[in-house]
Design a protein around this motif. Structure first.
Motif, PDB file in Angstrom:
ATOM      1  N   ASN A  31       0.962  -0.656  -0.182  1.00 56.86           N
ATOM      2  CA  ASN A  31       0.027   0.110   0.026  1.00 56.86           C
ATOM      3  C   ASN A  31       1.163   0.999  -0.070  1.00 56.86           C
ATOM      4  O   ASN A  31       1.517   1.537   0.926  1.00 56.86           O
ATOM      5  CB  ASN A  31      -0.598  -0.083   1.380  1.00 56.86           C
ATOM      6  N   PRO A  32       1.319   1.779  -1.187  1.00 61.68           N
ATOM      7  CA  PRO A  32       1.464   2.719  -1.245  1.00 61.68           C
ATOM      8  C   PRO A  32       1.268   4.212  -0.573  1.00 61.68           C
ATOM      9  O   PRO A  32       2.796   4.813   0.334  1.00 61.68           O
ATOM     10  CB  PRO A  32       1.935   3.148  -2.584  1.00 61.68           C
ATOM     11  N   THR A  33       0.712   3.909   0.458  1.00 64.00           N
ATOM     12  CA  THR A  33       0.062   5.284   1.258  1.00 64.00           C
ATOM     13  C   THR A  33       0.722   5.053   2.220  1.00 64.00           C
ATOM     14  O   THR A  33       0.979   5.568   3.919  1.00 64.00           O
ATOM     15  CB  THR A  33      -1.929   5.597   0.958  1.00 64.00           C
ATOM     16  N   GLU A  34       1.274   4.028   2.675  1.00 63.54           N
ATOM     17  CA  GLU A  34       1.827   2.930   4.085  1.00 63.54           C
ATOM     18  C   GLU A  34       3.224   4.311   3.985  1.00 63.54           C
ATOM     19  O   GLU A  34       3.918   4.194   4.425  1.00 63.54           O
ATOM     20  CB  GLU A  34       2.194   1.958   4.030  1.00 63.54           C
ATOM     21  N   SER A  36       3.353   7.693   3.167  1.00 59.17           N
ATOM     22  CA  SER A  36       2.917   8.813   3.222  1.00 59.17           C
ATOM     23  C   SER A  36       4.024   9.901   4.519  1.00 59.17           C
ATOM     24  O   SER A  36       4.012  10.914   4.273  1.00 59.17           O
ATOM     25  CB  SER A  36       1.813   9.516   3.189  1.00 59.17           C
ATOM     26  N   SER A  37       4.039   8.722   5.303  1.00 60.40           N
ATOM     27  CA  SER A  37       5.081   9.199   6.059  1.00 60.40           C
ATOM     28  C   SER A  37       6.683  10.686   6.187  1.00 60.40           C
ATOM     29  O   SER A  37       7.098  10.878   6.180  1.00 60.40           O
ATOM     30  CB  SER A  37       5.330   8.644   7.434  1.00 60.40           C
ATOM     31  N   ALA A  39       7.370  11.623   2.587  1.00 60.03           N
ATOM     32  CA  ALA A  39       6.611  12.492   1.753  1.00 60.03           C
ATOM     33  C   ALA A  39       7.723  13.839   2.003  1.00 60.03           C
ATOM     34  O   ALA A  39       8.133  14.099   1.164  1.00 60.03           O
ATOM     35  CB  ALA A  39       5.199  13.199   1.509  1.00 60.03           C
ATOM     36  N   CYS A  52       8.982   7.079   9.051  1.00 60.82           N
ATOM     37  CA  CYS A  52       9.055   6.633   8.121  1.00 60.82           C
ATOM     38  C   CYS A  52      10.303   5.859   7.652  1.00 60.82           C
ATOM     39  O   CYS A  52       9.588   5.011   6.441  1.00 60.82           O
ATOM     40  CB  CYS A  52       9.860   8.359   7.399  1.00 60.82           C
ATOM     41  N   LYS A  55       8.399   2.474   8.214  1.00 59.79           N
ATOM     42  CA  LYS A  55       7.392   1.984   6.882  1.00 59.79           C
ATOM     43  C   LYS A  55       7.603   1.621   5.946  1.00 59.79           C
ATOM     44  O   LYS A  55       7.641   0.585   4.939  1.00 59.79           O
ATOM     45  CB  LYS A  55       6.322   3.371   6.583  1.00 59.79           C
ATOM     46  N   GLN A  59       7.882  -2.112   3.580  1.00 56.20           N
ATOM     47  CA  GLN A  59       7.195  -1.925   2.561  1.00 56.20           C
ATOM     48  C   GLN A  59       8.127  -2.406   1.464  1.00 56.20           C
ATOM     49  O   GLN A  59       7.769  -2.319   0.388  1.00 56.20           O
ATOM     50  CB  GLN A  59       6.420  -1.078   2.539  1.00 56.20           C
ATOM     51  N   TYR A  66       6.106  -1.104  -6.810  1.00 54.57           N
ATOM     52  CA  TYR A  66       5.742   0.589  -6.992  1.00 54.57           C
ATOM     53  C   TYR A  66       6.589   1.154  -7.846  1.00 54.57           C
ATOM     54  O   TYR A  66       6.189   1.543  -9.006  1.00 54.57           O
ATOM     55  CB  TYR A  66       6.421   1.445  -5.558  1.00 54.57           C
ATOM     56  N   LEU A  72       3.560   5.534  -9.881  1.00 53.75           N
ATOM     57  CA  LEU A  72       4.619   5.370  -8.754  1.00 53.75           C
ATOM     58  C   LEU A  72       5.572   5.969  -9.330  1.00 53.75           C
ATOM     59  O   LEU A  72       6.726   6.353  -8.378  1.00 53.75           O
ATOM     60  CB  LEU A  72       3.965   4.380  -8.115  1.00 53.75           C
TER      61      LEU A  72
END
Length: 95
Positions: A31-34, A36-37, A39, A52, A55, A59, A66, A72
């Motif tokens: 889940n690429p939104t994992e 987000s920390s 970014a 970050c 996570k 991932q 990705y 992505l």
């Protein structure tokens, strides 16, 4: 005779360890939104947070997926993302 019991026990332990490892890898939900920390660190070239890095490590098995996603790839393959991966000790994948 005693040595064969030890060999059987060691083989059993090895099988259990390998089975456990496969389960932990299979448990990752890509889940690429994992990420987000990460970014802020990616976009501003600042040090990544502990969250970050945690996570990103979780991932790690998903990074090739990705990179193969056209939506992505530009973010995952950016210099900022490579710097964050390096700072977190996550080797950049070769897919």
């Amino acid at each position: 005779m005693k040595a064969s019991y030890v060999a059987i026990a060691l083989c059993t332990v090895l099988v259990v360890m390998l089975a456990t490892e496969e389960v932990s890898v299979a448990a990752v939900t890509c889940n690429p939104t994992e990420l987000s920390s990460c970014a802020n660190a990616i976009s501003s070239n600042t040090a990544p947070s502990n969250l970050c890095c945690t996570k990103l490590n979780q991932q790690k098995p998903c990074l090739c997926q990705y990179l193969n996603n056209p939506n992505l790839k530009q973010f995952v393959n950016s210099p900022g993302a490579r710097n964050v991966a390096r700072a977190c000790g996550v080797p950049f994948p070769r897919c």
